[in-house]
Design a protein around this motif. Structure first.
Motif, PDB file in Angstrom:
ATOM      1  N   ILE A 119       0.838  -1.199   0.000  1.00  0.00           N
ATOM      2  CA  ILE A 119       0.000   0.000   0.000  1.00  0.00           C
ATOM      3  C   ILE A 119       0.872   1.248   0.000  1.00  0.00           C
ATOM      4  O   ILE A 119       0.618   2.203  -0.731  1.00  0.00           O
ATOM      5  CB  ILE A 119      -0.960  -0.018   1.210  1.00  0.00           C
ATOM      6  CG1 ILE A 119      -2.018  -1.100   1.009  1.00  0.00           C
ATOM      7  CG2 ILE A 119      -1.617   1.342   1.402  1.00  0.00           C
ATOM      8  CD1 ILE A 119      -2.880  -1.355   2.224  1.00  0.00           C
ATOM      9  N   ALA A 120       1.936   1.244   0.811  1.00  0.00           N
ATOM     10  CA  ALA A 120       2.842   2.391   0.855  1.00  0.00           C
ATOM     11  C   ALA A 120       3.548   2.591  -0.488  1.00  0.00           C
ATOM     12  O   ALA A 120       3.709   3.730  -0.962  1.00  0.00           O
ATOM     13  CB  ALA A 120       3.860   2.209   1.972  1.00  0.00           C
ATOM     14  N   ILE A 121       3.952   1.499  -1.130  1.00  0.00           N
ATOM     15  CA  ILE A 121       4.633   1.601  -2.419  1.00  0.00           C
ATOM     16  C   ILE A 121       3.694   2.150  -3.488  1.00  0.00           C
ATOM     17  O   ILE A 121       4.064   3.042  -4.261  1.00  0.00           O
ATOM     18  CB  ILE A 121       5.202   0.227  -2.833  1.00  0.00           C
ATOM     19  CG1 ILE A 121       6.381  -0.145  -1.947  1.00  0.00           C
ATOM     20  CG2 ILE A 121       5.595   0.210  -4.306  1.00  0.00           C
ATOM     21  CD1 ILE A 121       6.853  -1.570  -2.105  1.00  0.00           C
ATOM     22  N   GLU A 122       2.486   1.640  -3.533  1.00  0.00           N
ATOM     23  CA  GLU A 122       1.534   2.104  -4.545  1.00  0.00           C
ATOM     24  C   GLU A 122       1.126   3.555  -4.302  1.00  0.00           C
ATOM     25  O   GLU A 122       0.921   4.316  -5.255  1.00  0.00           O
ATOM     26  CB  GLU A 122       0.302   1.196  -4.575  1.00  0.00           C
ATOM     27  CG  GLU A 122       0.597  -0.201  -5.085  1.00  0.00           C
ATOM     28  CD  GLU A 122       1.161  -0.224  -6.491  1.00  0.00           C
ATOM     29  OE1 GLU A 122       0.707   0.561  -7.352  1.00  0.00           O
ATOM     30  OE2 GLU A 122       2.069  -1.025  -6.740  1.00  0.00           O
ATOM     31  N   THR A 123       1.029   3.966  -3.048  1.00  0.00           N
ATOM     32  CA  THR A 123       0.730   5.363  -2.731  1.00  0.00           C
ATOM     33  C   THR A 123       1.852   6.258  -3.244  1.00  0.00           C
ATOM     34  O   THR A 123       1.598   7.315  -3.836  1.00  0.00           O
ATOM     35  CB  THR A 123       0.556   5.548  -1.216  1.00  0.00           C
ATOM     36  OG1 THR A 123      -0.478   4.685  -0.760  1.00  0.00           O
ATOM     37  CG2 THR A 123       0.204   6.977  -0.875  1.00  0.00           C
ATOM     38  N   ALA A 124       3.091   5.838  -3.034  1.00  0.00           N
ATOM     39  CA  ALA A 124       4.233   6.612  -3.520  1.00  0.00           C
ATOM     40  C   ALA A 124       4.225   6.701  -5.045  1.00  0.00           C
ATOM     41  O   ALA A 124       4.560   7.748  -5.614  1.00  0.00           O
ATOM     42  CB  ALA A 124       5.533   5.993  -3.023  1.00  0.00           C
ATOM     43  N   LYS A 125       3.834   5.621  -5.719  1.00  0.00           N
ATOM     44  CA  LYS A 125       3.770   5.644  -7.182  1.00  0.00           C
ATOM     45  C   LYS A 125       2.725   6.642  -7.674  1.00  0.00           C
ATOM     46  O   LYS A 125       2.955   7.371  -8.646  1.00  0.00           O
ATOM     47  CB  LYS A 125       3.437   4.258  -7.726  1.00  0.00           C
ATOM     48  CG  LYS A 125       4.575   3.285  -7.681  1.00  0.00           C
ATOM     49  CD  LYS A 125       4.116   1.953  -8.265  1.00  0.00           C
ATOM     50  CE  LYS A 125       5.188   0.899  -8.209  1.00  0.00           C
ATOM     51  NZ  LYS A 125       4.706  -0.379  -8.750  1.00  0.00           N
TER      52      LYS A 125
ATOM     53  N   ARG B 122       4.045  10.081  -7.205  1.00  0.00           N
ATOM     54  CA  ARG B 122       5.092  10.342  -8.193  1.00  0.00           C
ATOM     55  C   ARG B 122       4.492  10.716  -9.543  1.00  0.00           C
ATOM     56  O   ARG B 122       4.975  11.636 -10.219  1.00  0.00           O
ATOM     57  CB  ARG B 122       5.996   9.124  -8.341  1.00  0.00           C
ATOM     58  CG  ARG B 122       7.128   9.358  -9.327  1.00  0.00           C
ATOM     59  CD  ARG B 122       8.046   8.171  -9.438  1.00  0.00           C
ATOM     60  NE  ARG B 122       7.302   7.018  -9.920  1.00  0.00           N
ATOM     61  CZ  ARG B 122       7.606   5.761  -9.643  1.00  0.00           C
ATOM     62  NH1 ARG B 122       8.621   5.484  -8.866  1.00  0.00           N
ATOM     63  NH2 ARG B 122       6.889   4.777 -10.123  1.00  0.00           N
ATOM     64  N   GLU B 123       3.428  10.021  -9.955  1.00  0.00           N
ATOM     65  CA  GLU B 123       2.786  10.355 -11.227  1.00  0.00           C
ATOM     66  C   GLU B 123       2.180  11.757 -11.189  1.00  0.00           C
ATOM     67  O   GLU B 123       2.260  12.506 -12.164  1.00  0.00           O
ATOM     68  CB  GLU B 123       1.708   9.316 -11.567  1.00  0.00           C
ATOM     69  CG  GLU B 123       2.269   7.979 -11.979  1.00  0.00           C
ATOM     70  CD  GLU B 123       3.161   8.074 -13.199  1.00  0.00           C
ATOM     71  OE1 GLU B 123       2.806   8.787 -14.166  1.00  0.00           O
ATOM     72  OE2 GLU B 123       4.232   7.448 -13.189  1.00  0.00           O
TER      73      GLU B 123
ATOM     74  N   ASP C  40       4.541  21.263  -2.502  1.00  0.00           N
ATOM     75  CA  ASP C  40       3.804  20.376  -1.587  1.00  0.00           C
ATOM     76  C   ASP C  40       3.810  18.929  -2.064  1.00  0.00           C
ATOM     77  O   ASP C  40       3.979  18.008  -1.260  1.00  0.00           O
ATOM     78  CB  ASP C  40       2.363  20.865  -1.420  1.00  0.00           C
ATOM     79  CG  ASP C  40       2.298  22.209  -0.725  1.00  0.00           C
ATOM     80  OD1 ASP C  40       3.231  22.522   0.048  1.00  0.00           O
ATOM     81  OD2 ASP C  40       1.320  22.947  -0.958  1.00  0.00           O
ATOM     82  N   LEU C  41       3.624  18.729  -3.366  1.00  0.00           N
ATOM     83  CA  LEU C  41       3.669  17.372  -3.904  1.00  0.00           C
ATOM     84  C   LEU C  41       5.054  16.760  -3.747  1.00  0.00           C
ATOM     85  O   LEU C  41       5.182  15.585  -3.433  1.00  0.00           O
ATOM     86  CB  LEU C  41       3.298  17.369  -5.390  1.00  0.00           C
ATOM     87  CG  LEU C  41       1.830  17.238  -5.725  1.00  0.00           C
ATOM     88  CD1 LEU C  41       1.623  17.359  -7.219  1.00  0.00           C
ATOM     89  CD2 LEU C  41       1.266  15.949  -5.206  1.00  0.00           C
ATOM     90  N   ARG C  42       6.103  17.569  -3.929  1.00  0.00           N
ATOM     91  CA  ARG C  42       7.466  17.065  -3.787  1.00  0.00           C
ATOM     92  C   ARG C  42       7.725  16.616  -2.353  1.00  0.00           C
ATOM     93  O   ARG C  42       8.269  15.538  -2.112  1.00  0.00           O
ATOM     94  CB  ARG C  42       8.467  18.137  -4.210  1.00  0.00           C
ATOM     95  CG  ARG C  42       9.898  17.653  -4.206  1.00  0.00           C
ATOM     96  CD  ARG C  42      10.866  18.712  -4.686  1.00  0.00           C
ATOM     97  NE  ARG C  42      10.855  19.861  -3.796  1.00  0.00           N
ATOM     98  CZ  ARG C  42      10.598  21.116  -4.183  1.00  0.00           C
ATOM     99  NH1 ARG C  42      10.310  21.375  -5.429  1.00  0.00           N
ATOM    100  NH2 ARG C  42      10.625  22.101  -3.310  1.00  0.00           N
ATOM    101  N   ARG C  43       7.307  17.413  -1.394  1.00  0.00           N
ATOM    102  CA  ARG C  43       7.474  17.045   0.013  1.00  0.00           C
ATOM    103  C   ARG C  43       6.671  15.799   0.363  1.00  0.00           C
ATOM    104  O   ARG C  43       7.140  14.920   1.083  1.00  0.00           O
ATOM    105  CB  ARG C  43       7.062  18.199   0.916  1.00  0.00           C
ATOM    106  CG  ARG C  43       8.047  19.322   0.918  1.00  0.00           C
ATOM    107  CD  ARG C  43       7.644  20.398   1.872  1.00  0.00           C
ATOM    108  NE  ARG C  43       8.570  21.514   1.783  1.00  0.00           N
ATOM    109  CZ  ARG C  43       8.258  22.753   2.053  1.00  0.00           C
ATOM    110  NH1 ARG C  43       7.036  23.052   2.445  1.00  0.00           N
ATOM    111  NH2 ARG C  43       9.157  23.714   1.949  1.00  0.00           N
TER     112      ARG C  43
END
Length: 105
Positions: free
Chosen positions: A42-48, A51-52, A71-74
């Protein structure tokens, strides 16, 4: 036969798992391991997903991306902390403390 109005998921770790003696109950140990893997995915998919969104923001904003996408970068950097699969990302409760590297002076 009656249909349920909604779907219920068991989101938490197993109740009968003992961190002090993890191999006491093998079924609870496997359920806990599945819980950790599920949370990791779940954490990996949230990060993906973040990132998109960040890529899209960089493309749209162009030279102003430093201000507009801050904000998105942080959020992306915070979401990628501690989600690796290596030994250093193992849960502290289950595997004990991390060994500190000695500094050479």
């Amino acid at each position: 036969m009656v249909r349920k109005s909604g779907v219920e998921f068991d989101e938490g770790p197993p109740d009968d798992f003992d961190l002090a003696n993890p191999y006491k109950d093998p079924v609870a140990f496997l359920e806990y391991r599945e819980y950790l893997v599920r949370e990791k995915w779940i954490a990996i998919e949230t990060a993906k997903i973040i990132r998109e969104k960040l890529k899209w923001c960089y493309r749209i904003e162009g030279v102003n991306h430093r201000e507009k996408c801050r904000d998105l970068r942080r959020q992306y950097l915070e979401s990628t902390r501690g989600i690796g699969w290596g030994k250093d990302a193992r849960p502290y409760d289950l595997h004990g403390p991390k060994k500190e590297e000695e500094s050479v002076e």
